[in-house]
Design an enzyme around this catalytic site. Structure first.
Site: not given
Length: 263
Positions: A206-209, A173, A204
Site C-alpha cells: 500500500g505504499t503507492g496508495c 516514484k 510495503t
C-alpha cells in the site's frame, strides 16, 4: 474541516486501496470519503478475488458525495475498466472536481499488468488530462512515456514526456529502482528531485496508495504542490519506519504514524 475523496478499490486486509487511503487522510486531519470501484478478497499473501462495481453504481456514489460534502481534493487509485474510467471523468467534469491526484495503478509489484490496453488509452485520453498530479512508479512511467527507465536521466526524460503529453504535474516514484527511494517531480517545465533513504522494511503493502492519499490530503489543506509532496514523502517514510509487522506476506504500514505537530 478539510475534506478529501478517494476513488479506488477496497482491500479486505486493510493495507492498501480505500482502507489505506482513509487511514492516511485521517492521520492528516482530513475528513475522508470514498467511492468504491471494486471489492477485493485479499490478504498480505495475495489477491484471491475481485468484484467490480457497475458503472451506474459508481456514478451514484459520486453523485451523492459531490452534491452533499464537496471534496477539497480527489485521489483516484486502481480503476481497471474503461467504462468506470469514463464515469469518473464525466462526474469530475460535471462537478468541477479540484486538486485531483491520479495514481495510475497499472502494474503489480510482481510485474503483472493490471489494466488492458483499451483502458490505458481511455485513462490517457479522459482522466489523466484532468489531473493536477499523476504519480506513476517506474513501470507505469515506462508505459505512459513509451521509453525504458534505467537511470535518473531516463526518469527525467520520461517525466517530461508524460507531463507535456498529459498537461499535468508528474511525480515519478523511484522505489522500483531498488538502489534508492528518490522521487522526481515535473511541474510547469521544471524538475525537482525529492531525495529519500531506502527503509529496510519488507512490509510495503500500500505504499503507492498511501503516498498519493497523503499528497491529496495536503493539497486539500491548501499546500503548494512541492510542499504537499515533501510532507507526504516524510509521512510515508515514518509509516514505513514504524516497522509494523502483520500477516504472513508483505504486510501493511503503520498509517497511524504522525509527525508531532504536523497532523
Amino acid at each position: 474541516m478539510y475534506t478529501a475523496l478517494t476513488i479506488a478499490g477496497s482491500d479486505s486486509s486493510g493495507g492498501a486501496g480505500i482502507q489505506a487511503d482513509l487511514k492516511t487522510m485521517t492521520a492528516h486531519g482530513v475528513y475522508g470519503m470514498s467511492a468504491i470501484t471494486a471489492l477485493t478478497a485479499q490478504n498480505t499473501t495475495g489477491v484471491t478475488g475481485i468484484m467490480e462495481v457497475t458503472p451506474e453504481f459508481l456514478g451514484e456514489q459520486l453523485d451523492d458525495i459531490f452534491t452533499d460534502i464537496f471534496p477539497d481534493a480527489v485521489k483516484i487509485g486502481m480503476v481497471s475498466s474503461s467504462r468506470l474510467i469514463e464515469v469518473i471523468a464525466d462526474k469530475l467534469s460535471a462537478y468541477h472536481g479540484v486538486n485531483i491526484v491520479v495514481d495510475p495503478v497499472m502494474v503489480a509489484t510482481s510485474g503483472s499488468r493490471l489494466i488492458d490496453e483499451a483502458a490505458v488509452q481511455v485513462l490517457k485520453e479522459r482522466l489523466i488530462p484532468m489531473a493536477d498530479l499523476l504519480t506513476p512508479n517506474v513501470p507505469e512511467a515506462e508505459i505512459l512515456s513509451g521509453i525504458r527507465i534505467n537511470s535518473q536521466e531516463d526518469m527525467e526524460e520520461a517525466a517530461r514526456i508524460i507531463g507535456e503529453n498529459c498537461g499535468c504535474a508528474v511525480l515519478c516514484k523511484g522505489g522500483h529502482q531498488h538502489n534508492d527511494a528518490n522521487d522526481l517531480l515535473y511541474r510547469n517545465g521544471e524538475l525537482r528531485w525529492f531525495m529519500g533513504k531506502r527503509i529496510q522494511n519488507p512490509n510495503t503493502h500500500g505504499t503507492g496508495c498511501t503516498l498519493s492519499s497523503a499528497i491529496a490530503s495536503n493539497l486539500a489543506k491548501g499546500m503548494e504542490m512541492d510542499m504537499a509532496v515533501e510532507k507526504a514523502k516524510a509521512y510515508l517514510s515514518g509509516a514505513l519506519g514504524a516497522m509494523l509487522d502483520l500477516g504472513r506476506g508483505s504486510g501493511p504500514m503503520n498509517h497511524a504514524f504522525a509527525i508531532k505537530g504536523e497532523y
